[in-house]
Design a protein around this motif. Structure first.
Motif: not given
Length: 397
Positions: A194, A196, A259
């Motif tokens: 994940y 960002t 993202y």
């Protein structure tokens, strides 16, 4: 053992219709990971009908023992997972899912009914073998942290400790009546990524006034592949993929952040840990060099799955006795992941694939699709073979 081979085949055939009915009930009533409350109640009731004393474990899991003569002689554990997927079924069958948006699209209904079928056979034969069979019905294979890890933490591999653990998984690439098997490293570890990337958004016509996180993210996506092409040993399978990228701007709007979600998979735990560090430094360093910042979260998933070579050789030989050598197929390594891997890291284990396609090509839809279904004959092969493999393993001295 030859007389037991014949008896098991006879019992598997005699109980096949009942096993199919069990599977169809489970298929019609799927439940998501760690929400298998009705499923575990159904499984518990079936085990009690066999005269067993099932015990709850890991929330929505259940474990039970079948004891033969001299129960302490040797223990073999058998595992089935029970959870379903968030998929809307498209099959038009009488046993279609009655739970909207949830479907047994990965065959866990097959695994559960097959283990129930094997348990029925073994319970009928308990006066003819030494040792103990441990039945493990597992929740949450499809969702981290994986029900197998939770069951192990709660002691499922203790009291009694199994000498070997066996598991099977549907495989629509093979016809019913065949299985696939591979010794050694078979399935990959899996980690969720994940990421960002943050910059400074603004008008797309004035890039000099902004700090474009889309461009930075693009550089990271491309540069990250060097982990596979230049950092990984070329003899070691490694996969790094980003499957989700959200840059919520517009044709003339540069967003403030991007993202990304992805996956990292390999077949070596040491390289896995090393690669995590490389990826983190690459993302942060590249973002910093372009004036941006980034945050990378790596959610550690299942380890790689290894089939213990000696156990797997015994399983293969026994399967060839039961099915015929021509129906036992050597598999290639597969970069998908399975939380049975936790059992393989904690004990001697073997995970094999159960053919579920019809000979005429029907039931060929892949797992994790809304049209997945199986040839019912697989539910004669699955329970019978697992019972036979269990008796062969119990006889090892």
């Amino acid at each position: 053992m030859q007389h037991l081979l014949s008896r098991i085949k006879t019992l598997a055939a005699a109980h096949a219709a009942d096993t199919v009915a069990l599977r169809q009930h489970l298929h019609a009533h799927p439940e998501l990971s760690f929400e298998e409350h009705n499923t575990v109640a159904f499984v518990t009731e079936q085990l009690r009908r066999l005269g067993l004393s099932p015990q709850p474990i890991a929330g929505t899991g259940v474990v039970a023992l079948i004891e033969g003569h001299n129960p302490g002689a040797r223990t073999v554990a058998l595992r089935a997972d029970m959870d379903a997927l968030p998929i809307t079924e498209q099959n038009d069958v009488p046993y279609k899912s009655t739970n909207p948006g949830v479907m047994h699209a990965c065959g866990h209904d097959v695994h559960t009914s097959s283990l129930l079928g094997a348990a029925r056979i073994l319970a009928e034969l308990k006066d003819e073998f030494e040792g103990t069979v441990k039945l493990m019905f597992q929740p949450g294979e499809e969702k981290l942290p994986g029900g197998a890890s939770l069951m192990i933490k709660e002691g499922v591999l203790d009291n009694p400790k199994p000498a070997s653990v066996l598991g099977q998984h549907v495989f629509p690439m093979l016809p019913a009546g065949q299985i696939g098997i591979r010794p050694g490293r078979y399935m990959a570890s899996t980690d969720e990524l994940y990421l960002t990337v943050r910059g400074k958004g603004g008008h797309g016509a004035m890039p000099e006034m902004n700090l474009d996180p889309v461009l930075v993210a693009a550089h990271i996506i491309v540069a990250a592949q060097q982990l596979v092409s230049r950092r990984a040993n070329p003899k070691l399978p490694t996969v790094l993929s980003f499957g989700k990228v959200i840059a919520n701007g517009a044709t003339n709007v540069i967003p403030n952040e991007v993202y990304l979600e992805g996956t990292f998979r390999t077949l070596n735990e040491e390289w896995r840990d090393e690669a995590h560090g490389h990826l983190r430094r690459l993302c942060e360093g590249l973002a910093d060099s372009m004036g941006a910042t980034c945050e990378l979260e790596i959610r550690r998933g299942y380890p790689y799955l290894e089939n213990e070579p000696q156990l797997t050789a015994r399983v293969r030989a026994a399967a060839e006795q039961y099915l015929g050598a021509e129906n036992v197929i050597e598999l290639d390594q597969w970069m998908a992941a399975e939380d049975f891997a936790y059992f393989s890291q904690a004990a001697d284990a073997c995970f094999y694939r159960l053919g579920t396609r019809a000979q005429d090509g029907r039931f060929a839809s892949s797992v994790h699709t809304p049209t997945f279904d199986i040839e019912p004959k697989a539910l004669e092969t699955g329970p019978g073979l697992m019972a036979w493999l269990t008796l062969q393993e119990l006889a090892v001295r």
